[in-house]
Design an enzyme around this catalytic site. Sequence first.
Site, mmCIF file in Angstrom:
data_model
loop_
_atom_site.group_PDB
_atom_site.id
_atom_site.type_symbol
_atom_site.label_atom_id
_atom_site.label_comp_id
_atom_site.label_asym_id
_atom_site.label_seq_id
_atom_site.Cartn_x
_atom_site.Cartn_y
_atom_site.Cartn_z
ATOM 1 N N GLY A 1 -7.035 5.479 4.890
ATOM 2 C CA GLY A 1 -6.574 6.533 3.995
ATOM 3 C C GLY A 1 -6.847 7.926 4.538
ATOM 4 N N SER B 1 -6.522 -2.274 1.832
ATOM 5 C CA SER B 1 -6.867 -1.656 0.541
ATOM 6 C C SER B 1 -7.385 -2.664 -0.481
ATOM 7 C CB SER B 1 -5.653 -0.911 -0.051
ATOM 8 O OG SER B 1 -5.324 0.211 0.731
ATOM 9 N N ASN C 1 -9.993 -0.930 10.487
ATOM 10 C CA ASN C 1 -8.796 -0.302 9.925
ATOM 11 C C ASN C 1 -8.257 0.711 10.926
ATOM 12 O OD1 ASN C 1 -8.975 -1.169 6.861
ATOM 13 N ND2 ASN C 1 -11.034 -0.591 7.507
ATOM 14 N N ARG D 1 -11.390 3.220 11.292
ATOM 15 C CA ARG D 1 -12.578 3.011 10.468
ATOM 16 C C ARG D 1 -13.003 1.561 10.583
ATOM 17 N NH1 ARG D 1 -10.916 3.398 4.978
ATOM 18 N NH2 ARG D 1 -11.704 1.272 4.716
ATOM 19 N N GLU E 1 0.816 -1.211 0.000
ATOM 20 C CA GLU E 1 0.000 0.000 0.000
ATOM 21 C C GLU E 1 0.857 1.273 0.000
ATOM 22 O OE1 GLU E 1 -3.663 -0.312 2.570
ATOM 23 O OE2 GLU E 1 -2.567 -2.028 3.339
ATOM 24 N N GLU F 1 -14.285 -5.593 8.751
ATOM 25 C CA GLU F 1 -12.955 -5.454 9.327
ATOM 26 C C GLU F 1 -12.787 -4.096 9.998
ATOM 27 O OE1 GLU F 1 -9.959 -4.132 5.963
ATOM 28 O OE2 GLU F 1 -11.113 -5.869 5.281
ATOM 29 N N TYR G 1 -9.506 3.736 -5.273
ATOM 30 C CA TYR G 1 -8.448 4.683 -5.621
ATOM 31 C C TYR G 1 -8.370 5.096 -7.087
ATOM 32 C CZ TYR G 1 -6.934 3.014 -1.064
ATOM 33 O OH TYR G 1 -6.895 2.667 0.260
ATOM 34 N N ASP H 1 -15.510 -1.269 8.671
ATOM 35 C CA ASP H 1 -16.284 -1.529 7.457
ATOM 36 C C ASP H 1 -17.343 -2.597 7.721
ATOM 37 O OD1 ASP H 1 -14.601 0.264 6.214
ATOM 38 O OD2 ASP H 1 -13.262 -1.284 5.442
#
Length: 303
Positions: free
Chosen positions: A273, A147, A269, A252, A18, A267, A213, A254
């Site tokens: 980002g 990612s 994070n 974060r 990443e 998951e 992205y 998800d």
Amino acid sequence: MSQAFGKVAVLLGGSSAEREVSLKSGAAVHAALVQAGVDAHLFDPAERPLHELAQEGFDRVFIALHGRGGEDGTLQGALEFMGLPYTGSSVLGSALAMDKIRCKHLFQVAGLRTAPYKVVSQSQGFDCAEIMAQLGHVMVKPSHEGSSIGMAEANNAEELAQALEAAFKFDDEVLVEQWLSGREFTVSILSDKALPVIEMRTPSGFYDYQAKYQSSTTEYYCPADLSAAQTAQLQEMAEQAFALVGAKGWGRVDAMQGDDGEFYLLEVNTVPGMTEKSLVPMAAKATGVDFTALVVKILEQTL
């Protein structure tokens, strides 16, 4: 307040898969800190030895490294050994959140809803036909990548075998998760509290690396079109999952909504980002916190 931070290193880049995303996150964070009057400097661990942080008199670190070596607890351990305060989760929280398989185990034991799954190890035998018979349509995920790197969809045993072969290039253990075809959401966390829910919609079928992205067709809805009760439920699940893995500060979580209308955790994070167009800044903006203020708030957690 900016003087209280002292000399700040923004860690970016690194050597994970990443790296390119991290370079963009770090550059945006650095620009915001400089704009706020902070004495901030870019530092790429892939190009400079970490001990130079101490040699050059840095007082604290803003971690903008994604993936292995930056988000998995190894860097956090090194910084603690050096006595340098850093943003985000500690060693344990970072390591657990980065490990998708251990996260799934924790969600399951704690009674937090998550999709049925199997763990496949490269060193042990497995039967793709048997896995497909048990789970049906599946998503294959390397255990320690972010990612959406190395992820693939499989509808039959042959596709599963191909997806596993690709995923094993990243990890010895791979998560095979029953496919969820509903809406996809993310809940940003700031100061351990959930921000407004964001829904992501993409024509590609799931929110993969390209959708995150590279695509111009991905749509974001913030706040998501959910009832007040659904929003509260999803935010509470996210806060519980974040705390469960030992994450703290910011991050974060998800999740997806299944065809049954229920929410399923995907998951956690711990260093998501951080460009101005990323999801955490988008959620913060919905509460009136702009990008510069958000970056400063995260850095304040090191004081």
